[in-house]
Scaffold this active site. Structure first.
Site, mmCIF file in Angstrom:
data_model
loop_
_atom_site.group_PDB
_atom_site.id
_atom_site.type_symbol
_atom_site.label_atom_id
_atom_site.label_comp_id
_atom_site.label_asym_id
_atom_site.label_seq_id
_atom_site.Cartn_x
_atom_site.Cartn_y
_atom_site.Cartn_z
ATOM 1 N N ARG A 258 60.151 -44.326 51.892
ATOM 2 C CA ARG A 258 60.430 -45.209 50.745
ATOM 3 C C ARG A 258 59.246 -45.247 49.773
ATOM 4 N NH1 ARG A 258 64.049 -44.105 52.907
ATOM 5 N NH2 ARG A 258 65.558 -45.299 54.088
ATOM 6 N N SER B 73 68.070 -53.556 52.566
ATOM 7 C CA SER B 73 67.001 -53.926 53.507
ATOM 8 C C SER B 73 65.879 -54.651 52.775
ATOM 9 C CB SER B 73 66.430 -52.677 54.184
ATOM 10 O OG SER B 73 67.424 -52.117 55.002
ATOM 11 N N GLU C 132 60.440 -54.173 51.374
ATOM 12 C CA GLU C 132 60.980 -52.937 50.806
ATOM 13 C C GLU C 132 61.437 -53.209 49.371
ATOM 14 O OE1 GLU C 132 63.543 -50.564 53.270
ATOM 15 O OE2 GLU C 132 64.636 -49.761 51.547
#
Ligand SMILES: Cc1cc2nc3c(=O)[nH]c(=O)nc-3n(C[C@H](O)[C@H](O)[C@H](O)COP(=O)(O)OP(=O)(O)OC[C@H]3O[C@@H](n4cnc5c(N)ncnc54)[C@H](O)[C@@H]3O)c2cc1C
Length: 322
Positions: A185, A241, A314
């Site tokens: 990510r 998430s 995130e």
């Protein structure tokens, strides 16, 4: 709908008018967020380029919004200009044989405002393998390129060939995927965990390299991913998430084991279906960004106390925070 006339407007050559004080909640997947001082939707890359160059010229900080599926926009909103990117062309291009005589794999070209899932669907319909994992991931190609979005064992970096962007020196550049320093990510285009408008690079489009495969098999794989997601993720508004998975574990498992599934703060709730998702069941006008921040702090503190693990966000906080 046209809003009140405002003094600050780009020249006619940009081909659009700015709106003032535009609510952003409806443009995010969690349906939360205050207003942008200035706002415009672009549908063609030339418009996007001209608007960004103009904003830089008049010293107006800007922020590009894709699908709004990874950003928590503050209740106070975003100072400067928010550019909603709806440049959505997607096409399959054959590889030029003069450039790649040994490699006939075609390219999938997508403008940055194209929906990632739509680009994946285009490749699946052409019997091309490589983006099946993306068929269920919300947001745009631009946001996915920046975040190195991934699911079901696949990631953007696996098939990305190159990216066209407007760099900070106002030049249009083609950057090979390997130069973006991809990680979990992460890319070197990604700004911090909490950002304001600025003058950073803008992703214009991306080329993916895909492999011809068995059309039926590709379709079945994508369908399996979609069904898995329907079974395991909530349908209420969320940002997906909330925290990244710590090494060797899952944020959702830790949050669940800490007894926080179903926990509420204001109108925000830890999803019963997937504990790493914070949901806003009431939609626009329901929860506040401040509720999400408070719930995240509670989760981080509780998980740290119970397991000694520091969960890292995130999702990205955007705009002005008190
Ligand atoms: C239900 C749900 C499920 C999800 N599942 C997954 C998943 O499986 N895997 C996963 O990785 N993510 C997942 N996400 C998170 C999200 O879908 C991804 O992070 C997605 O890639 C974000 O893209 P976006 O267009 O919505 O970006 P946005 O949220 O609009 O923006 C994210 C950041 O990128 C910047 N940005 C966007 N476009 C540009 C551009 N053209 N140029 C410069 N900067 C730009 C924005 O300024 C912002 O800083 C999920 C989200 C939801 C709501």
């Amino acid at each position: 709908m046209k809003t009140a006339t405002i003094a600050l407007q780009p020249p006619a050559s940009v081909g659009l008018e700015l709106e003032a004080n535009r609510s952003l909640a409806g443009l995010t997947s969690i349906k939360i967020g205050g207003p942008a001082d200035y706002f415009a939707t672009v549908t063609h890359p030339h418009q996007l380029l001209r608007l960004v160059r103009w904003a830089r010229g008049v010293d107006l900080p800007y922020l590009v919004l894709g699908g709004g599926s990874n950003v928590l926009i503050s209740d106070a909103g975003v100072r400067g200009l928010v550019i909603h990117n709806r440049c959505r062309t997607v096409r399959i291009d054959p590889a030029p044989c003069c450039l790649y005589p040994q490699d006939e794999r075609p390219f999938l070209f997508a403008e940055a405002g194209a929906l990632l899932a739509g680009a994946a669907r285009t490749s699946i319909n052409e019997g091309l393998a490589g983006l099946e994992w993306a068929v269920s991931v919300p947001g745009t190609v631009g946001g996915a390129v920046i975040n190195n979005a991934g699911a079901h064992g696949g990631e953007i970096k696996d098939n990305l060939w190159d990216v066209m962007l407007l760099d900070e020196a106002d030049e249009v550049q083609i950057i090979r995927a390997a130069e973006l320093e991809y990680g979990y990510r992460h890319s070197n285009l990604k700004r911090g965990e909490s950002i304001q408008g600025g003058f950073g690079p803008v992703v214009l489009s991306a080329n993916f390299r895909l492999s011809p495969g068995d059309g039926e098999q590709i379709r079945a794989t994508a369908q399996g991913f979609l069904e898995h997601r329907r079974r395991t993720q909530p349908i209420e508004p969320s940002l997906g998430s909330t925290f990244t998975n710590p090494p060797g574990d899952y944020a959702g498992r830790l949050i669940d084991a800490a007894g926080l599934r179903g926990e509420r703060f204001g109108s925000i709730e830890v999803s019963q279906t997937h504990a790493n998702f914070l949901v806003n069941p009431a939609g626009v006008g329901g929860a506040k960004a401040a509720d999400v921040v408070a719930m995240m702090a509670l989760i981080q503190e509780t998980v740290y106390q119970r397991f000694g693990v520091v969960l890292q966000p995130e999702i990205q906080r955007v705009g002005e925070w008190s």
